[in-house]
Design a protein around this motif. Sequence first.
Motif, short mmCIF file in Angstrom:
data_model
loop_
_atom_site.label_atom_id
_atom_site.label_comp_id
_atom_site.label_asym_id
_atom_site.label_seq_id
_atom_site.Cartn_x
_atom_site.Cartn_y
_atom_site.Cartn_z
N THR A 15 8.35 42.63 60.20
CA THR A 15 7.55 43.75 59.51
C THR A 15 6.54 43.48 58.76
OG1 THR A 15 8.72 44.63 58.02
CG2 THR A 15 9.32 45.55 60.19
N ASN A 16 5.15 44.12 58.56
CA ASN A 16 4.21 43.93 57.60
C ASN A 16 3.58 42.53 58.01
OD1 ASN A 16 4.59 46.60 56.70
ND2 ASN A 16 6.14 45.93 55.33
N PHE A 17 3.45 42.08 59.11
CA PHE A 17 2.85 40.79 59.24
C PHE A 17 1.08 40.92 58.78
CE2 PHE A 17 0.01 37.76 61.76
CZ PHE A 17 0.83 36.83 61.44
N GLN A 18 0.90 39.80 57.98
CA GLN A 18 -0.53 39.57 57.47
C GLN A 18 -0.96 38.15 57.71
OE1 GLN A 18 -2.82 41.74 56.53
NE2 GLN A 18 -1.38 43.44 56.99
N SER A 19 -2.09 37.97 58.25
CA SER A 19 -2.55 36.62 58.17
C SER A 19 -3.76 36.32 57.19
CB SER A 19 -3.32 36.30 59.67
OG SER A 19 -3.83 34.93 59.59
N VAL A 20 -3.81 35.32 56.44
CA VAL A 20 -4.68 34.99 55.27
C VAL A 20 -5.36 33.97 55.64
CG1 VAL A 20 -4.80 34.70 52.90
CG2 VAL A 20 -2.63 35.85 53.60
N THR A 21 -6.64 33.87 55.76
CA THR A 21 -7.62 32.93 56.53
C THR A 21 -7.60 31.86 55.40
OG1 THR A 21 -8.78 34.68 57.43
CG2 THR A 21 -10.04 32.53 57.25
N GLY A 22 -7.42 30.59 55.95
CA GLY A 22 -7.33 29.46 55.39
C GLY A 22 -6.25 28.91 54.52
N LYS A 23 -5.32 30.17 54.25
CA LYS A 23 -4.09 29.79 53.61
C LYS A 23 -2.73 29.85 54.57
CE LYS A 23 -6.09 31.51 49.20
NZ LYS A 23 -5.99 32.28 47.87
N GLY A 24 -2.64 30.83 55.23
CA GLY A 24 -1.22 31.12 55.88
C GLY A 24 -1.04 32.24 56.59
N ALA A 25 0.36 32.67 56.71
CA ALA A 25 0.85 34.10 57.05
C ALA A 25 1.83 34.46 56.19
CB ALA A 25 0.61 34.11 58.51
N TYR A 26 2.13 35.68 56.31
CA TYR A 26 3.45 36.31 55.69
C TYR A 26 3.89 37.63 56.30
CZ TYR A 26 0.63 39.63 53.21
OH TYR A 26 -0.20 40.63 52.53
N ALA A 27 5.03 37.82 56.19
CA ALA A 27 5.78 39.01 56.77
C ALA A 27 7.01 39.46 56.13
CB ALA A 27 5.88 38.73 58.00
N GLU A 28 7.54 40.60 56.38
CA GLU A 28 8.69 41.11 55.80
C GLU A 28 9.88 40.79 56.78
OE1 GLU A 28 9.57 42.78 52.98
OE2 GLU A 28 7.42 42.77 52.10
N VAL A 29 10.89 39.91 56.41
CA VAL A 29 11.97 39.48 57.25
C VAL A 29 13.09 39.59 56.43
CG1 VAL A 29 13.02 37.78 58.68
CG2 VAL A 29 10.53 37.62 58.44
N GLY A 30 14.21 40.75 57.18
CA GLY A 30 15.39 40.92 56.38
C GLY A 30 15.23 41.44 55.00
N GLY A 31 14.31 42.00 54.73
CA GLY A 31 14.06 42.72 53.63
C GLY A 31 13.32 41.87 52.16
N MET A 32 12.84 40.63 52.73
CA MET A 32 12.10 39.88 51.85
C MET A 32 11.12 39.33 52.35
SD MET A 32 13.91 36.21 50.03
CE MET A 32 15.06 37.01 49.32
N THR A 33 9.82 38.93 51.68
CA THR A 33 8.60 38.64 52.14
C THR A 33 8.81 37.15 52.15
OG1 THR A 33 7.40 40.23 50.95
CG2 THR A 33 6.00 38.58 51.82
N THR A 34 8.48 36.59 53.54
CA THR A 34 8.61 35.19 53.70
C THR A 34 6.91 34.67 53.88
OG1 THR A 34 10.79 35.40 54.89
CG2 THR A 34 9.28 33.42 55.45
#
Length: 709
Positions: free
Chosen positions: A463-482
């Motif tokens: 959930t809550n996937f976000q892409s950060v231009t020039g840096k990478g991406a993150y999202a909530e997986v199993g209650g922790m931000t990856t």
Amino acid sequence: MQKKVILVATIEKTEYRLENLTCASCAMKFEKNVQGLPAVQDAQVNFGASKLSLMGNVTVKDLEAAGAFDGIKVFPAAERREVEIIPFHKRKENIVTILSLLFLIPGAILSFTYSENYPAAIVFFVVSIAIGGAGIFKTGFKNLVRFEFDMKTLMTIAIIGAVIIGEWREGAVIVFLFAVSEALEAYSMNKARQSIRSLMDIAPPSAIVKRGKEFLELATEDIVKGDVLIVKPGQKIAMDGVVLTGMSTINQAAITGESVPVLKNTGDEVFAGTLNEEGLLEVTVTKLVGDTTIAKIIHLVEEAQAEKAPSQKFVDKFAKYYTPAIMILAVFVAIVPPLLGADWNTWIYQGLAVLVVGCPCALVVSTPVAIVTAIGNAARQGVLIKGGVHLEETGHLRAIAFDKTGTLTKGYPEVTDFIPVGNVDKKQLLESIAAVESLSQHPLAKAITTYAYRNDARKVEVTNFQSVTGKGAYAEVGGMTTYIGSVNWAAELSSLPEGVLQRATELQRSGKSVMAVVLGTDYSGLIAVADPVREESRSILKELKSIGIHHTVMLTGDHPETAQAIAADLGMTDVRGGLMPEDKLIAIKELGSKYGRVAMVGDGVNDAPALAAAQVGIAMGGAGTDAALETADIALMADDLEKLPYTIKLSRKTLRIIKENIMFALGLKVIALLLIIPGWLTLWIAIFADMGATLLVVLNSLRLLRVHK
């Protein structure tokens, strides 16, 4: 004022296939006859492929009349007809040869038992000459009337001369051995043409087509784009297309030369003439029958066999002056010694022997048989060589330049290193990374998810996937931000352990893209992705060096540091990185000026300028790639670099065999002609020298059929 419109009618080129085209000189004569027809603007005969191309409006009847001297049969190239394989003992030239021998043997027995002029022996010799020489005389007399001097003209003069001076036995032997020589030439060309025939028979003439709810069996000529083919296990695919439904392994050896079947799934491309081994497939047709990959291969192979190599041009030019020179020498030998007091009969006999030994049969077939055989053999091995000139140039190569991506490497990214920190569950971390990357549009995301699922990672909720231009991406997986992205970004999010930056730099220097993983605020590992080097690249480059290609150069658009690392790993002698397509062109020209003959190996699309500039342009993966087939001089149909050393070996062996053929053809004749000086040249020696040279040339050329990868 009204403008006057002038309509210019364009005449299309028409192609015909030929049957009973027996010799190279017959092909030249047929071409000349067709060019002489009133309605013909231009005509070309491809002897190797038994094909006629012309511009003009003529009937098949007119064309067959032009080839009546050799019994040539003509039919449209588009017409699909089965070529009748005539057994050896039923071939006209072989029957004539055997009948001539059957009358020659009793004649020879009688002449040796009694005398050469024994009446019964002469009768047998006359019948032997009449049977074996009918075709020779018919053409020879016509040529004499027109002052056209070819092999049959020389033989006609020699046989008539032998009969006039009472050499019946030797006249009959000349006829018989010349008939053997012609039968050998016909056999060798038929053998060489089988390579094209085998290609033409690859694709089936009809297929089951699903139109709506109907299932129809249609000839391939009636199948249109968008039709759906039903291909059962064990059946050949009739047309190029894309798999609509089903999954199966396809044997593509007929097109690409690959011995290992390839798994095909929905959306994959398939080719006409390939064999469906296991499952039921529905295939959407994407090309008409004349545009399929196999149709293009056949067309290009035939065009290649028609194109004269430099050595063949030399032989043709030499033969143009050679035949008149032999006739002048024969007249000189027959007349000058008797005028100086020698015996007329003896020296006329010697002059006739010069005519026989001087027949350019072996010389004429020395090059085309070798070229046709080599190109046909290469086509069966999945290598398309587009002409004798390219075949010869490949044999002279001193340096080869390679594009990197898709040529030396696989052409798509793969995970090469996954380095989690010691206290993290490796499988769980991989599942979290794959979950984030499954939503990412980054070019490397697919490589990471593929790697994860191959290593049994489960698909988990994200959930809550976000892409950060020039840096990478993150999202909530199993209650922790990856987080997954650049190492610098990871350094902003977490404190990196000692040695991580150094390890990341080492991976980057070896040509890999490196990403760091952060779980919450904790650094958790590195993952490196690269376009991996093909497993076979190292061994192939090593083999190329072993066969004398000492200069191997990599030309790539990659960063010079990455390029250097890959080139060093492969053991290449030179590398140039950061190149645009125009820079590759300049590099090829520089390499050409330094090493002489240079080949460029690329994918046939973005490497087009460099492929065109190189002495030999070699395209990878020609099957289904129009750009590769059109741009390159040689196409490796299976996207298989292992065929490159084979191609160079075949080219070199062809060059060696052509040189040997010319040496055999001229050497035996020179030795025989030197026998004039002591007066030892006989008609027997002359015909054996001529036939021996032809036999050696034919058998030597057919050795090319045995060259394999």
